[in-house]
Design a protein around this motif. Structure first.
Motif, mmCIF file in Angstrom:
data_model
loop_
_atom_site.group_PDB
_atom_site.id
_atom_site.type_symbol
_atom_site.label_atom_id
_atom_site.label_comp_id
_atom_site.label_asym_id
_atom_site.label_seq_id
_atom_site.Cartn_x
_atom_site.Cartn_y
_atom_site.Cartn_z
ATOM 1 N N ASN A 1 0.828 -1.202 0.000
ATOM 2 C CA ASN A 1 0.000 0.000 0.000
ATOM 3 C C ASN A 1 0.866 1.256 0.000
ATOM 4 O O ASN A 1 1.954 1.277 0.593
ATOM 5 C CB ASN A 1 -0.915 0.024 1.229
ATOM 6 N N PRO A 2 0.410 2.305 -0.651
ATOM 7 C CA PRO A 2 1.152 3.570 -0.638
ATOM 8 C C PRO A 2 1.282 4.110 0.784
ATOM 9 O O PRO A 2 0.403 3.915 1.626
ATOM 10 C CB PRO A 2 0.305 4.497 -1.512
ATOM 11 N N VAL A 3 2.394 4.799 1.037
ATOM 12 C CA VAL A 3 2.649 5.398 2.351
ATOM 13 C C VAL A 3 3.114 6.830 2.142
ATOM 14 O O VAL A 3 4.143 7.065 1.493
ATOM 15 C CB VAL A 3 3.723 4.616 3.131
ATOM 16 N N ASP A 4 2.359 7.764 2.658
ATOM 17 C CA ASP A 4 2.774 9.169 2.643
ATOM 18 C C ASP A 4 3.915 9.323 3.646
ATOM 19 O O ASP A 4 3.751 9.071 4.841
ATOM 20 C CB ASP A 4 1.591 10.059 3.024
ATOM 21 N N LEU B 1 8.864 1.839 7.850
ATOM 22 C CA LEU B 1 7.908 2.834 7.365
ATOM 23 C C LEU B 1 7.275 2.436 6.033
ATOM 24 O O LEU B 1 6.051 2.499 5.883
ATOM 25 C CB LEU B 1 8.598 4.195 7.233
ATOM 26 N N CYS B 2 8.090 2.025 5.070
ATOM 27 C CA CYS B 2 7.541 1.722 3.746
ATOM 28 C C CYS B 2 6.718 0.441 3.744
ATOM 29 O O CYS B 2 5.828 0.268 2.898
ATOM 30 C CB CYS B 2 8.665 1.636 2.715
ATOM 31 N N SER B 3 6.978 -0.449 4.677
ATOM 32 C CA SER B 3 6.180 -1.674 4.764
ATOM 33 C C SER B 3 4.762 -1.380 5.249
ATOM 34 O O SER B 3 3.865 -2.211 5.093
ATOM 35 C CB SER B 3 6.846 -2.664 5.709
ATOM 36 N N SER C 1 5.716 10.041 -1.454
ATOM 37 C CA SER C 1 4.966 8.886 -0.977
ATOM 38 C C SER C 1 5.616 7.623 -1.535
ATOM 39 O O SER C 1 6.037 7.591 -2.698
ATOM 40 C CB SER C 1 3.507 8.945 -1.433
ATOM 41 N N PHE C 2 5.698 6.612 -0.671
ATOM 42 C CA PHE C 2 6.150 5.307 -1.153
ATOM 43 C C PHE C 2 5.031 4.696 -1.998
ATOM 44 O O PHE C 2 3.861 4.748 -1.620
ATOM 45 C CB PHE C 2 6.472 4.401 0.031
ATOM 46 N N ILE C 3 5.416 4.101 -3.157
ATOM 47 C CA ILE C 3 4.428 3.535 -4.078
ATOM 48 C C ILE C 3 4.488 2.010 -4.085
ATOM 49 O O ILE C 3 3.486 1.345 -3.820
ATOM 50 C CB ILE C 3 4.631 4.078 -5.502
ATOM 51 N N ALA D 1 18.149 -7.880 -2.268
ATOM 52 C CA ALA D 1 18.203 -6.585 -2.952
ATOM 53 C C ALA D 1 16.800 -6.130 -3.319
ATOM 54 O O ALA D 1 15.956 -6.942 -3.714
ATOM 55 C CB ALA D 1 19.073 -6.673 -4.195
ATOM 56 N N ASN D 2 16.547 -4.822 -3.176
ATOM 57 C CA ASN D 2 15.232 -4.264 -3.472
ATOM 58 C C ASN D 2 15.370 -2.870 -4.071
ATOM 59 O O ASN D 2 16.354 -2.157 -3.804
ATOM 60 C CB ASN D 2 14.382 -4.155 -2.199
ATOM 61 N N ILE D 3 14.389 -2.510 -4.861
ATOM 62 C CA ILE D 3 14.256 -1.129 -5.318
ATOM 63 C C ILE D 3 12.880 -0.636 -4.887
ATOM 64 O O ILE D 3 11.860 -1.231 -5.228
ATOM 65 C CB ILE D 3 14.428 -1.004 -6.838
ATOM 66 N N LEU D 4 12.867 0.446 -4.123
ATOM 67 C CA LEU D 4 11.632 1.027 -3.610
ATOM 68 C C LEU D 4 11.326 2.280 -4.412
ATOM 69 O O LEU D 4 12.196 3.155 -4.563
ATOM 70 C CB LEU D 4 11.759 1.361 -2.121
ATOM 71 N N HIS D 5 10.105 2.374 -4.913
ATOM 72 C CA HIS D 5 9.705 3.477 -5.772
ATOM 73 C C HIS D 5 8.889 4.501 -4.978
ATOM 74 O O HIS D 5 8.015 4.133 -4.177
ATOM 75 C CB HIS D 5 8.877 2.952 -6.943
ATOM 76 N N PHE D 6 9.170 5.782 -5.258
ATOM 77 C CA PHE D 6 8.506 6.887 -4.575
ATOM 78 C C PHE D 6 8.018 7.896 -5.611
ATOM 79 O O PHE D 6 8.570 8.007 -6.712
ATOM 80 C CB PHE D 6 9.473 7.585 -3.615
ATOM 81 N N GLU D 7 7.010 8.636 -5.214
ATOM 82 C CA GLU D 7 6.472 9.681 -6.079
ATOM 83 C C GLU D 7 6.302 10.956 -5.269
ATOM 84 O O GLU D 7 5.774 10.937 -4.157
ATOM 85 C CB GLU D 7 5.120 9.253 -6.658
ATOM 86 N N ARG D 8 6.778 12.046 -5.826
ATOM 87 C CA ARG D 8 6.620 13.335 -5.168
ATOM 88 C C ARG D 8 5.291 13.972 -5.559
ATOM 89 O O ARG D 8 4.679 13.604 -6.561
ATOM 90 C CB ARG D 8 7.760 14.274 -5.552
ATOM 91 N N THR D 9 4.903 14.944 -4.766
ATOM 92 C CA THR D 9 3.738 15.743 -5.127
ATOM 93 C C THR D 9 3.986 16.387 -6.496
ATOM 94 O O THR D 9 5.011 17.021 -6.709
ATOM 95 C CB THR D 9 3.492 16.841 -4.077
#
Length: 727
Positions: free
Chosen positions: A348-351, A605-607, A654-656, A665-673
């Motif tokens: 789930n997304p996380v602000d 947090l991102c989990s 926000s985490f996507i 190994a992981n890549i975590l994707h985020f999106e800004r306002t």
């Protein structure tokens, strides 16, 4: 060192030996009337009992002051017979005192001993020494610190002073043989303690050299709770590992002396008749060991005064059973919920706004400087701690809270307990009431209590926490302030369920707070009983969801790693850095600390398992982001610089989703306002290669420096930031 000149003399029907400097008419006149002086109604009695000690005024050329006169009580015929051969207690005390001074070991200056024998019986016996004004006993200083100033550094300085001087006495070949705390005198100064000397020397023996067993026998008379005793013995050996032979002997002598002490009223019932003593009773001057609470400013925590086996003796009946039953009652529901929650991790997304907070120490006296470092990290939330035993702290921290709140920061307040306030609920309630008056309107949340499953923090019975929490809710639980709890520490969730279950019906926390360390054993991915940081956080969330005593919200209010090489400032080396090899040391390097921190934040947090994490803390030599060991130049550790870049990247994002590359190994994707994208590539510490997740405008390392590599990018335990083109 110098020999003491003495001579035989007689006065008033008494015979003995006197220091030549004291063989003057004014002193001899006093000795002639000793019986009257000692037994008069107006005598200045220093101690009374079988042996009476009084103070008398005296003067000689170039000196005036007071003398201590010890009158030894009458004893049995067979003891008199023995003393006629080996010397009376007064004579032995005088001779030992003279020899000690000759060997450079301090004791109150001996004046003389005198005695009177009739028909083979000792009728009178006195020892006279200079009364050392301004000296206090080791015992009295310990009691004073426990009751008035329970600061660890003071205890350590006092113990080191005494231990070093006892070692000096033993090296000089002197075995005291009655080395109780009350028989060690010292002088208190602003800079510490000095002028250590010894009294009650009638049992002492002089040897060319003491064996380890003889040293151990002397030390076995020292009273300290067991972990402080461990430290004291290590101090005595001046940085060397205490020999096993010594430790075995000391333990054996201590057991024998304890039995001897406890059975004394049985062996001498008439002597103890009417004194109100119990067989085996504790000395009432000291607090009970479970009530001995000492604060260590260096590691920012109380210390354990007892070894584990001795602490267990004080646990209330049913402590473990009650918490185990509470966990058992919730187990099935929590386990089911845990499985569901864990399956949703990273789904789930996380602000990310407001998720990371920083705890401030505000104890160095450089508050302005600490806030400057805080400002450099950005406008992140702040956690402030207040403690009831620190004078005027509420006012001081309250002033800082108002300033930080005016700057737009959200503030969480943590209320820490001590043993005194646990024992006296009214004092805890008054502390909470005062805190509420000081911080009203300036805090958004308040944490009730601290590390309540650790008895060194003052709570021996987890059920006592309910009253503390209710008091906090009474004074703070209005006006939109969330009350957090139960503030347990480490992976001991049976205490979490036990504390929640003990709360009264209808009580509800605004969130479950916890000090979630990773067993202090390395990386956050490391498992403890099958649970790593992710699983531990998920289990906490499951408890918060199932319990009707808290909202479904998990706040980690304390986490860090102890840093290698920081000595007693590290929480795992407090209160004393023991000599020898340390096994299973959980301390980490500064580089590992930084890497673990970022991974912990991304995982928790991102989990979606944890709503907010407060890092403990910004400034601390042993565990903080900034090293303050040099007062003139605080040093930013790699963790500070890495966290600064992390916060900069996360600002307004926000985490996507997370892409699992395998092998940790992981890549975590985020999106800004506004739609700008970036990603974080990281591993569990192993090396990995990956293609950029999208077309990048820049690729940055953990500190924000450009990575110029083309093609595959190396990933490791520290983050790599991928900024999407046009971002």
């Amino acid at each position: 060192m110098s020999d003491i000149s003495v001579q035989d003399f007689s006065a008033g029907g008494l015979e003995g030996r006197i220091g030549s400097d004291w063989h003057v008419p004014s002193v001899l006149g006093l000795i002639s009337h000793l019986r009257d002086l000692v037994n008069s109604e107006g005598a200045d009695v220093l101690s009374d009992g079988r042996n009476r000690v009084v103070a008398i005024d005296a003067a000689r050329e170039g000196w005036s002051g007071r003398l201590a006169v010890k009158s030894f009580g009458k004893r049995s015929r067979w003891r008199d017979a023995a003393d006629s051969r080996r010397g009376t207690r007064a004579r032995r005390t005088f001779e030992t005192a003279c020899e000690m001074l000759t060997r450079g070991v301090a004791t109150p200056e001996p004046v003389c001993y005198v005695e009177k024998w009739e028909s083979g019986r000792l009728r009178e016996s006195y020892y006279i020494s200079v009364l050392e004004e301004g000296h206090v006993s080791f015992k009295d200083e310990l009691v004073r610190l426990f009751n008035e100033d329970p600061e660890c550094g003071l205890f350590m300085d006092l113990m080191q002073t005494v231990a070093s001087h006892i070692a000096k006495m033993h090296t000089a070949g002197i075995m005291h043989r009655d080395l109780g705390n009350q028989n060690i005198l010292l002088r208190r100064k602003e800079s510490g303690w000095t002028d250590v000397m010894y009294m009650d020397l009638n049992r002492a023996r002089i040897h060319p050299q003491l064996t380890l067993a003889q040293r151990a026998r002397d030390i076995s008379r020292i009273y300290l709770p067991s972990d402080l005793l461990r430290v004291f013995i290590e101090m005595y050996f001046e940085g060397e590992v205490p020999p096993r032979e010594f430790l075995r002997a000391e333990n054996s002598f201590r057991r024998r002396f304890r039995w001897h002490t406890r059975t004394r009223p049985l062996r001498h019932p008439l002597r103890y008749l009417g004194r109100g003593r119990k067989v085996g009773g504790d000395d009432p001057a000291y607090p009970l060991e479970k009530d001995m609470w000492i604060w260590d400013s260096r590691s920012a925590q109380p210390i354990s005064v007892m070894r584990p086996k001795d602490r267990r003796k004080w646990y209330p009946r049913g402590r473990h059973i009650s918490v185990a039953l509470s966990a058992a009652r919730m187990y099935k529901e929590v386990k089911t919920e845990y499985t569901s929650i864990l399956a949703d991790a990273y789904k789930n997304p996380v602000d990310m706004r407001g998720r990371l907070g920083m705890a401030l120490g505000l104890a160095s006296g450089n508050d302005e400087r600490e806030i400057e470092f805080l400002d450099e990290l950005g406008e992140i939330p702040v956690l402030l701690r207040v403690q009831p035993h620190v004078k005027d702290q509420l006012r001081k921290v309250g002033s800082i809270a108002r300033r930080l709140r005016a700057d737009g920061r959200e503030i969480t307040l943590a209320l820490l307990q001590d043993r005194r306030r646990v024992m006296n609920p009214q004092e805890w309630d008054e502390f909470v009431r005062s805190a509420a008056a000081e911080f009203a309107g300036h805090v958004t949340a308040v944490e009730a209590g601290h590390a309540i499953n650790r008895v060194k923090w003052g709570l021996w019975d987890i059920r006592d926490y309910a009253g503390m929490a209710v008091s906090v809710h009474k004074h703070f639980g209005s006006g939109g302030v969330r009350v957090l709890g139960p503030a347990c520490i480490d992976f001991e969730y049976q205490y979490v369920t036990g504390a929640l279950e003990a709360l009264p019906e209808g009580f509800r926390f605004g969130g479950l707070s916890h000090h979630l360390y990773v067993d202090r054993r390395g990386a956050p991915e490391n498992r403890q009983s099958g649970y790593a940081a992710l699983e531990k956080a998920a289990l906490l969330k499951a408890i918060s969801r199932i319990s009707d005593r808290t909202d479904e919200r998990v706040v980690v209010s304390e986490v860090n790693w102890p840093i290698l090489g920081t000595g007693v400032w590290s929480p795992v080396n407090s209160p004393y850095e023991s000599p020898g090899v340390r096994h299973n040391d959980p301390s980490v390097s500064e580089d590992d600390y930084a890497a673990y921190m970022i991974r912990y934040l991304l995982i928790s947090l991102c989990s979606g398992m944890v709503e907010q994490v407060f890092w403990w803390r910004l400034i601390a030599r042993g565990f903080g982001l900034v090293d303050d060991s040099d007062p003139s130049g605080w040093r930013k550790r790699p963790a500070f610089l890495m966290l600064k870049q992390f916060i900069k990247m996360m600002d307004g994002s926000s985490f996507i989703f997370r892409k699992d590359l395998g092998a940790g190994a992981n890549i975590l994707h985020f999106e800004r306002t506004g739609g700008a994208m970036f990603a974080v590539g990281i591993t569990d510490g192993r090396a990995a290669l990956t293609e950029p997740p999208f077309e990048c405008s820049r690729i940055l390392d953990a500190f924000g420096k450009d990575i110029e590599e083309e093609g595959q990018i190396k990933l490791s335990g520290t983050p790599v930031y991928f900024r999407a083109a046009a971002s």
